[in-house]
Scaffold this motif. Sequence first.
Motif, short mmCIF file in Angstrom:
data_model
loop_
_atom_site.label_atom_id
_atom_site.label_comp_id
_atom_site.label_asym_id
_atom_site.label_seq_id
_atom_site.Cartn_x
_atom_site.Cartn_y
_atom_site.Cartn_z
N ASN A 94 0.94 -1.14 0.03
CA ASN A 94 0.20 0.14 -0.07
C ASN A 94 0.93 1.30 0.09
N THR A 95 0.20 2.48 -0.10
CA THR A 95 0.78 3.82 -0.07
C THR A 95 0.47 4.41 0.91
N ALA A 96 -0.10 4.03 2.13
CA ALA A 96 -0.80 4.93 3.27
C ALA A 96 0.21 5.50 4.11
N ASP A 97 0.02 6.75 4.49
CA ASP A 97 0.97 7.35 5.35
C ASP A 97 0.90 7.05 6.84
N MET A 155 5.46 1.06 5.65
CA MET A 155 5.98 2.29 6.26
C MET A 155 5.30 3.55 5.73
N PRO A 156 5.14 4.70 6.39
CA PRO A 156 4.75 5.94 6.01
C PRO A 156 5.33 6.35 4.95
N ASN A 157 5.02 7.48 4.15
CA ASN A 157 5.24 8.33 3.08
C ASN A 157 6.81 8.31 3.25
N GLY A 158 7.61 8.01 1.96
CA GLY A 158 9.11 8.38 2.08
C GLY A 158 9.91 7.58 2.82
N ALA A 159 9.28 6.80 3.77
CA ALA A 159 10.28 6.10 4.95
C ALA A 159 10.86 4.82 4.34
N GLU A 160 11.75 4.33 5.14
CA GLU A 160 12.56 3.23 4.78
C GLU A 160 12.42 2.40 6.22
N THR A 161 12.33 0.89 5.84
CA THR A 161 12.12 0.23 7.07
C THR A 161 13.59 -0.26 7.67
#
Length: 692
Positions: free
Chosen positions: A113-116, A629-635
């Motif tokens: 998904n692309t959820a924030d 992850m949220p927008n733009g984030a790396e795990t």
Amino acid sequence: MRKQLPLIMTPSSETHSGGRSALTCRFRCGDACFHPAPNTSANEYVGDVIAGALSRRSMMRAAAVVTVAAAAGGAVAAPRAEAAEAAGQAVGKSGYGTGKGARGLRFTAVAPNTADTVTIPDGYKQNIVIRWGEPILRGAPAFDPEKQTAAAQAGQFGYNNDFLSLLPLPGEHNRQILVANHEYTDEVLMFRGYDAANPTREQVEIAWAAHGLSAVVVEGDRRSGKLTAVPRHRLNRRVTATTAFRLTGPAAGSDLVRTSADPTGRKVLGTLNNCSGGTTPWGTTLHGEENFNQYFANASRTTDKRYGIGTGASERKWERFDKRFDLAQEPNEAHRFGYVVELDPYDPDSTPRKHTALGRFKHEGATVRLTRDGRPVVYTGDDERFDYFYKFVGTKRMKHGSSRAVREHNLSLLDEGTLYVAKLTGDSPAIEIDGTGKLPGDGEFDGSGEWIPLVTATAKGAVSHVEGMTAEEVCVFTRLAGDKVGATKMDRPEDIEPNPHTGKVYVALTNNSNRGVGTNAKADEANPRNANKHGHVLELTERWNRADSTRFAWSLFLVAGDPNDPATYFAGFPKDKVSPISCPDNVAFDPYGNLWISTDGAQLGYHDGLFGVATRGERRGELKQFLTMPNGAETCGPVVQDRRVLVAVQHPGEVDGATVDKPASAWPDGPGKYVRPSVVAVWRADGGDIGV
């Protein structure tokens, strides 16, 4: 019938190599993928590429260099926006997301998904353990993003948390010590109105304090898996870019690491760009200095070029405020970074160490296991296109106990032993490795490997195994040593972890879009896809399951990407029953021997996440997504315990064009708040074990 995911990439200005934003590439690694790969060797003979920095004796022995011209990089295309939706539909209809699976993986897979937000499985809960800027030391103020100071940040949790370790805290019920890396700073998201061309001294000093490591005691809720930080505990500690370190091993004290501020070559200020790491059996933590090259300016030597150090100003302009970052003034300062750092979290007054015996390169991390007779073995990868992965085998045995003498002995274990680099050979005819990822005739990418010795360190001195290089030179210019002995060029070897149940070793290879492009090295059996944008995971079996063996067998455990793509492979498990995965980065193991994989820069149109995959039994290769992850984030992180999963949410909101005034994410505190890297804990709502 499953809906097919789009496999054709379309151009986009919003992505860089590996699916990262341009903002991430800029601040994290200095746009490394947009420069020619530093490894231009043919891996047969290197010669005087090192002559500019080696001793006169070595220069006399050096010969002509054989180079391969690297193709210029360009923006990598991104998938269509609808890919994420298609992927989510595909997962939901695949039939595996029912909660069944290997023990430890019995949860309903999260759809791409692309959820924030941090999306977790049904029946699970989460909390934020600690955020950037929260005070952890006595006297540190509460975080005020509009009134940041270097003094405050030095007592607060650092920025962009990456590697995580949880250590026991005897005598304090339900408490553990959390140790976190702070890889890099993203100044445009930290400071309102940041002027990249003219940073202020205060902003630079805040960034110095936001780098490094944090040790903070955390307390678990007795009725759940919730974790909270314990501020101002006596063991809490910050290590920054100005903390004193002790340089140890063969290179310590050599002419290669001496500077005007440290003529002894044994005391280094600070640690930079700590990515992943490891926890030792003797109760310390290891931290890999990775993209240290980007902090230095005005490089001029050929060795600097091999390490990707630029000839002009640095991105952050630190050289304006401290001459040690200006190589025109302090040419050896860069030789003091790029090592594995060791921290004793149980002694907040101890001096952390940089171990030169483990080599100098872009360490993604460092993980440890013991030989049968108690000697340490450390695995570490060099996170660069076409670079290598390594193993260090110690000669001294670990001692048990908690006395000062025992701890001091164990802190010296990584100063004596042999450093090796890996060379892999495939067992299929070269004609069958065509760069498409098509399996060879024997149905598997596999072969044999050799650990080639580079240097051996002892209490009496060190011996180089590389012709034309001294022991000190091997430890400082380890990449060049690997070039000379013909190590295998890999697709960004990142985290490497041995499975505590089987002894097999797993190597995450994130991607390499330059593989087979232009005159760059083409696909081989260990790196079977040209323009490899999704990465793969290598599985090593050491001879007789001995960690100190110099021979091993290998095979590709996973070849990542969309399961609908014929070039993907999941250890033989049915591909219609796995989650799609792209760009494996950090790895860890759960109590059942399942491999957990965090991703960085996924190129399938959805956000990065954390995945669990069975490594043995009839479900070997079954891969399921646990969170996103949220927008733009790396795990990052991750830590997987019986009843808790811990992840570091790194660089949330790091999307092209984002600033403090124009945020690309509202995580973790909602609209109108600063976006803050944070650590998240996840647990089962009913208090049961994870995935059972």
